[in-house]
Design a protein around this motif. Structure first.
Motif, PDB file in Angstrom:
ATOM      1  N   LEU A   1       0.808  -1.242  -0.026  1.00 43.22           N
ATOM      2  CA  LEU A   1      -0.115   0.132   0.020  1.00 43.22           C
ATOM      3  C   LEU A   1       0.834   1.203   0.143  1.00 43.22           C
ATOM      4  O   LEU A   1       0.475   2.206  -0.674  1.00 43.22           O
ATOM      5  CB  LEU A   1      -0.958   0.029   1.307  1.00 43.22           C
ATOM      6  CG  LEU A   1      -2.170  -1.087   1.090  1.00 43.22           C
ATOM      7  CD1 LEU A   1      -3.018  -0.967   2.492  1.00 43.22           C
ATOM      8  CD2 LEU A   1      -2.975  -0.594   0.020  1.00 43.22           C
ATOM      9  N   ALA A   2       1.776   1.438   0.802  1.00 37.74           N
ATOM     10  CA  ALA A   2       2.907   2.290   0.692  1.00 37.74           C
ATOM     11  C   ALA A   2       3.395   2.626  -0.576  1.00 37.74           C
ATOM     12  O   ALA A   2       3.516   3.800  -1.134  1.00 37.74           O
ATOM     13  CB  ALA A   2       3.867   2.179   1.764  1.00 37.74           C
TER      14      ALA A   2
ATOM     15  N   ARG B   1       2.276   6.545   6.113  1.00 33.58           N
ATOM     16  CA  ARG B   1       1.254   5.660   6.488  1.00 33.58           C
ATOM     17  C   ARG B   1       0.118   5.432   5.516  1.00 33.58           C
ATOM     18  O   ARG B   1      -0.621   6.632   5.268  1.00 33.58           O
ATOM     19  CB  ARG B   1       0.988   5.259   7.732  1.00 33.58           C
ATOM     20  CG  ARG B   1       1.852   4.997   8.715  1.00 33.58           C
ATOM     21  CD  ARG B   1       1.666   4.688  10.189  1.00 33.58           C
ATOM     22  NE  ARG B   1       2.521   4.482  11.073  1.00 33.58           N
ATOM     23  CZ  ARG B   1       3.446   5.340  11.810  1.00 33.58           C
ATOM     24  NH1 ARG B   1       3.118   6.603  11.490  1.00 33.58           N
ATOM     25  NH2 ARG B   1       4.468   5.211  12.544  1.00 33.58           N
ATOM     26  N   ALA B   2      -0.130   4.435   5.228  1.00 29.05           N
ATOM     27  CA  ALA B   2      -1.512   4.228   4.223  1.00 29.05           C
ATOM     28  C   ALA B   2      -2.594   3.983   5.176  1.00 29.05           C
ATOM     29  O   ALA B   2      -2.743   3.083   5.941  1.00 29.05           O
ATOM     30  CB  ALA B   2      -1.303   2.972   3.464  1.00 29.05           C
ATOM     31  N   PRO B   3      -3.765   4.850   4.850  1.00 31.89           N
ATOM     32  CA  PRO B   3      -4.919   4.692   5.948  1.00 31.89           C
ATOM     33  C   PRO B   3      -5.485   3.272   5.727  1.00 31.89           C
ATOM     34  O   PRO B   3      -6.198   3.103   6.641  1.00 31.89           O
ATOM     35  CB  PRO B   3      -5.830   5.784   5.122  1.00 31.89           C
ATOM     36  CG  PRO B   3      -4.892   6.934   4.791  1.00 31.89           C
ATOM     37  CD  PRO B   3      -3.645   6.101   4.224  1.00 31.89           C
TER      38      PRO B   3
ATOM     39  N   ALA C   1      -8.140  -2.770  11.662  1.00 28.18           N
ATOM     40  CA  ALA C   1      -9.325  -2.455  12.519  1.00 28.18           C
ATOM     41  C   ALA C   1     -10.481  -3.498  12.178  1.00 28.18           C
ATOM     42  O   ALA C   1     -11.056  -4.125  12.948  1.00 28.18           O
ATOM     43  CB  ALA C   1      -9.867  -1.000  12.318  1.00 28.18           C
ATOM     44  N   ALA C   2     -10.710  -3.770  11.032  1.00 29.62           N
ATOM     45  CA  ALA C   2     -11.437  -4.857  10.511  1.00 29.62           C
ATOM     46  C   ALA C   2     -11.230  -6.333  11.149  1.00 29.62           C
ATOM     47  O   ALA C   2     -12.061  -7.069  11.545  1.00 29.62           O
ATOM     48  CB  ALA C   2     -11.484  -4.849   9.008  1.00 29.62           C
TER      49      ALA C   2
ATOM     50  N   TYR D   1      -3.077   5.541  11.481  1.00 28.42           N
ATOM     51  CA  TYR D   1      -2.919   5.574  10.184  1.00 28.42           C
ATOM     52  C   TYR D   1      -3.618   6.685   9.414  1.00 28.42           C
ATOM     53  O   TYR D   1      -3.462   6.443   8.100  1.00 28.42           O
ATOM     54  CB  TYR D   1      -3.263   4.195   9.727  1.00 28.42           C
ATOM     55  CG  TYR D   1      -2.304   3.102   9.826  1.00 28.42           C
ATOM     56  CD1 TYR D   1      -1.288   2.929   8.804  1.00 28.42           C
ATOM     57  CD2 TYR D   1      -2.372   2.565  11.131  1.00 28.42           C
ATOM     58  CE1 TYR D   1      -0.311   1.704   9.155  1.00 28.42           C
ATOM     59  CE2 TYR D   1      -1.434   1.650  11.537  1.00 28.42           C
ATOM     60  CZ  TYR D   1      -0.343   1.295  10.579  1.00 28.42           C
ATOM     61  OH  TYR D   1       0.571   0.296  10.875  1.00 28.42           O
ATOM     62  N   GLY D   2      -3.973   7.629   9.894  1.00 28.43           N
ATOM     63  CA  GLY D   2      -4.312   8.771   9.297  1.00 28.43           C
ATOM     64  C   GLY D   2      -5.834   8.866   8.994  1.00 28.43           C
ATOM     65  O   GLY D   2      -6.258   9.932   8.037  1.00 28.43           O
ATOM     66  N   ASN D   3      -6.654   8.064   9.465  1.00 30.54           N
ATOM     67  CA  ASN D   3      -8.162   8.054   8.904  1.00 30.54           C
ATOM     68  C   ASN D   3      -8.638   9.100   9.892  1.00 30.54           C
ATOM     69  O   ASN D   3      -8.267   9.432  10.898  1.00 30.54           O
ATOM     70  CB  ASN D   3      -8.625   6.570   9.522  1.00 30.54           C
ATOM     71  CG  ASN D   3      -8.049   5.595   8.350  1.00 30.54           C
ATOM     72  OD1 ASN D   3      -8.557   5.520   7.206  1.00 30.54           O
ATOM     73  ND2 ASN D   3      -7.262   4.679   8.881  1.00 30.54           N
TER      74      ASN D   3
END
Length: 243
Positions: A82-83, A98-100, A107-108, A157-159
């Motif tokens: 993802l990065a 970081r990739a959200p 979290a899932a 992660y920036g969400n």
């Protein structure tokens, strides 16, 4: 009865997430505590249960431990892919690159684990009231840590805060759904053990490679280290009492 007990897990999960939101001015302490909680959950709760449930050896190693290593490597691979994709698109990197999506994926996985907690409650009550009560107490006690970690991982992660709150709510509802499902579905013990091993590897990667380094990056204080130790010790206490 199992669904009613799972409501306690629902409330404790929300309490954990609420705590994580309220102490944002002490972010390094929050991350230090989250890392300790995750380390404790993996080493003292998930792995022992996983090895016991999926003890069949594959080339001399218990299947649960192989999946544990696979989970660690999978989390590392997903984050790196993802990065790289984010960098190749030329997008502006935020939150340390970081990739959200990594936070949402982790979290899932927490939500899935909480659903399995609910399944464990329902299955234990099918065995007997005493067994159901013991398992329910263990689940309710450590769901505070689950809610705390779910919100922390998502936001780290920036969400956006709204997404973190949505994942927290999903994590809180998951035990109720899992407990209700036991009226219709029975999960084989070996499959459940393998899942716990895989999930434990993912959690350990996030704690060791992301959360703890971030906690000490800007505030390498003794208080942060003490929070990490306290988090692991809390899970030890919960496991000891529920055992």
């Amino acid at each position: 009865m199992a669904v009613l007990v799972a409501l306690g897990a629902f409330l404790m999960t929300l309490a954990g997430g609420w705590t994580a939101q309220r102490v944002t001015d002490r972010r390094h302490l929050v991350l230090g505590l989250a890392g300790g909680l995750m380390l404790g959950v993996v080493g003292l709760d998930l792995l022992p249960e996983a090895v016991e449930a999926a003890s069949t050896e594959v080339f001399g190693v218990p299947a649960a431990l192989l999946l544990f290593v696979a989970g660690f490597l999978l989390a590392h691979l997903v984050e790196r892919l993802l990065a790289v994709r984010q960098a190749s698109h030329g997008g502006e990197e935020t939150n340390g690159g970081r990739a959200p999506e990594v936070g949402l994926t982790a979290a899932a996985a927490m939500v899935g684990h909480s659903a399995m907690d609910g399944v464990a409650i329902g299955a234990a009550f099918q065995v007997g009231g005493g067994m159901g009560t013991a398992v329910a107490l263990a689940v309710v006690a450590h769901d505070f840590a689950d809610g705390f970690n779910t919100y922390t991982i998502t936001s780290l992660y920036g969400n956006a805060r709204r997404k973190a709150q949505l994942m927290l709510f999903a994590d809180a509802v998951a035990p109720i759904v899992g407990a209700a499902s036991t009226a219709f579905v029975t999960i084989p013990e070996g499959v459940l053990g393998g899942y716990l091993g895989l999930f434990g590897g993912v959690l350990l990667y996030l704690a060791a490679a992301e959360i703890l380094p971030e906690a000490h990056h800007e505030h390498p204080a003794h208080s942060t280290l003490l929070c990490t130790v306290a988090g692991a010790a809390f899970i030890w206490l919960v496991v000891g009492i529920s055992g």
